[in-house]
Design a protein around this motif. Sequence first.
Motif, mmCIF file in Angstrom:
data_model
loop_
_atom_site.group_PDB
_atom_site.id
_atom_site.type_symbol
_atom_site.label_atom_id
_atom_site.label_comp_id
_atom_site.label_asym_id
_atom_site.label_seq_id
_atom_site.Cartn_x
_atom_site.Cartn_y
_atom_site.Cartn_z
ATOM 1 N N CYS A 1 47.616 39.870 -89.860
ATOM 2 C CA CYS A 1 48.160 39.611 -91.203
ATOM 3 C C CYS A 1 49.687 39.581 -91.198
ATOM 4 O O CYS A 1 50.305 39.063 -92.115
ATOM 5 C CB CYS A 1 47.648 40.647 -92.209
ATOM 6 S SG CYS A 1 48.414 42.276 -92.071
ATOM 7 N N GLY A 2 50.300 40.174 -90.166
ATOM 8 C CA GLY A 2 51.750 40.171 -90.046
ATOM 9 C C GLY A 2 52.454 41.328 -90.733
ATOM 10 O O GLY A 2 53.679 41.388 -90.732
ATOM 11 N N ASN B 1 42.600 42.084 -91.850
ATOM 12 C CA ASN B 1 41.802 40.908 -91.481
ATOM 13 C C ASN B 1 40.584 41.257 -90.634
ATOM 14 O O ASN B 1 39.735 40.405 -90.398
ATOM 15 C CB ASN B 1 42.661 39.881 -90.751
ATOM 16 C CG ASN B 1 43.566 39.139 -91.704
ATOM 17 O OD1 ASN B 1 43.228 38.916 -92.852
ATOM 18 N ND2 ASN B 1 44.729 38.759 -91.220
ATOM 19 N N GLU B 2 40.493 42.490 -90.172
ATOM 20 C CA GLU B 2 39.341 42.917 -89.373
ATOM 21 C C GLU B 2 38.201 43.461 -90.238
ATOM 22 O O GLU B 2 37.135 43.760 -89.716
ATOM 23 C CB GLU B 2 39.763 43.987 -88.364
ATOM 24 C CG GLU B 2 40.735 43.482 -87.328
ATOM 25 C CD GLU B 2 41.174 44.546 -86.360
ATOM 26 O OE1 GLU B 2 40.638 44.579 -85.238
ATOM 27 O OE2 GLU B 2 42.051 45.356 -86.726
ATOM 28 N N LEU B 3 38.432 43.582 -91.527
ATOM 29 C CA LEU B 3 37.426 44.167 -92.422
ATOM 30 C C LEU B 3 36.718 43.078 -93.221
ATOM 31 O O LEU B 3 37.331 42.424 -94.061
ATOM 32 C CB LEU B 3 38.083 45.180 -93.363
ATOM 33 C CG LEU B 3 38.793 46.343 -92.662
ATOM 34 C CD1 LEU B 3 39.530 47.196 -93.665
ATOM 35 C CD2 LEU B 3 37.795 47.173 -91.869
ATOM 36 N N GLY C 1 46.043 35.197 -100.176
ATOM 37 C CA GLY C 1 46.916 35.074 -99.027
ATOM 38 C C GLY C 1 46.379 35.814 -97.846
ATOM 39 O O GLY C 1 45.251 36.279 -97.834
ATOM 40 N N LYS C 2 47.214 35.942 -96.863
ATOM 41 C CA LYS C 2 46.761 36.476 -95.593
ATOM 42 C C LYS C 2 46.578 37.990 -95.584
ATOM 43 O O LYS C 2 45.623 38.487 -95.022
ATOM 44 C CB LYS C 2 47.756 36.060 -94.508
ATOM 45 C CG LYS C 2 47.156 36.017 -93.145
ATOM 46 C CD LYS C 2 48.086 35.346 -92.171
ATOM 47 C CE LYS C 2 47.391 35.239 -90.833
ATOM 48 N NZ LYS C 2 48.234 34.711 -89.815
ATOM 49 N N CYS C 3 47.457 38.733 -96.187
ATOM 50 C CA CYS C 3 47.395 40.198 -96.151
ATOM 51 C C CYS C 3 46.921 40.735 -97.506
ATOM 52 O O CYS C 3 47.326 40.229 -98.552
ATOM 53 C CB CYS C 3 48.764 40.774 -95.822
ATOM 54 S SG CYS C 3 48.773 42.579 -95.689
ATOM 55 N N ILE C 4 46.106 41.764 -97.462
ATOM 56 C CA ILE C 4 45.581 42.358 -98.699
ATOM 57 C C ILE C 4 46.714 42.919 -99.566
ATOM 58 O O ILE C 4 46.609 42.943 -100.789
ATOM 59 C CB ILE C 4 44.509 43.432 -98.388
ATOM 60 C CG1 ILE C 4 43.760 43.854 -99.648
ATOM 61 C CG2 ILE C 4 45.121 44.651 -97.701
ATOM 62 C CD1 ILE C 4 42.936 42.768 -100.273
#
Length: 182
Positions: A44-45, A60-62, A73-76
Amino acid sequence: MSLLIPFNFDPDAEGIEHYLQEDGDNSVTVNYEGRLHNSNWCSCGYCKDMLSDIECLCCNELPNLEKIREQEGKCITLHHSFSKLILDKEILNITRHNLILKTKNYINKKKLGKHYPENKTWRFICYKQYTSWINSWIAMGKGNRVVLPSCVVSKIRKEYPEPNGIYVGFKNSKKTPNTPNT
């Protein structure tokens, strides 16, 4: 004259069972070895280096975050609801009040009830709030602990920092076996 039929819009038991089975198994199997002191595991960065391998977990692993992440977007932590639900003191004060009412431990009740809680207390409430938001269909409570993504922990720590910069990190429950995300 129309006829009012009570409970006409309530789901039936079969509908609920089907809904609950749609998501399937959300358990996570992650190889945590070798994650310390590098960020190769973060996609996610926004993850930071943590105290132990098991805490080096990216949002992103969950699998239970997939639907939420795809919308925003990419990160929660970039989700529009994250800052409001997890970091906003007005919302957290409501959660704090509910925790005060629910807790039976006098010491915890006293910590939560302080007029100006310490950042450690705010972080605890943020972690509870996040866990409740993301795992709303999973039984949570005493003995049911989950590892939070590094990006989430880092964002909460940035908002409510410990003055000395020393944090406890994740501790497995003494009541359950070593299963971080089940």
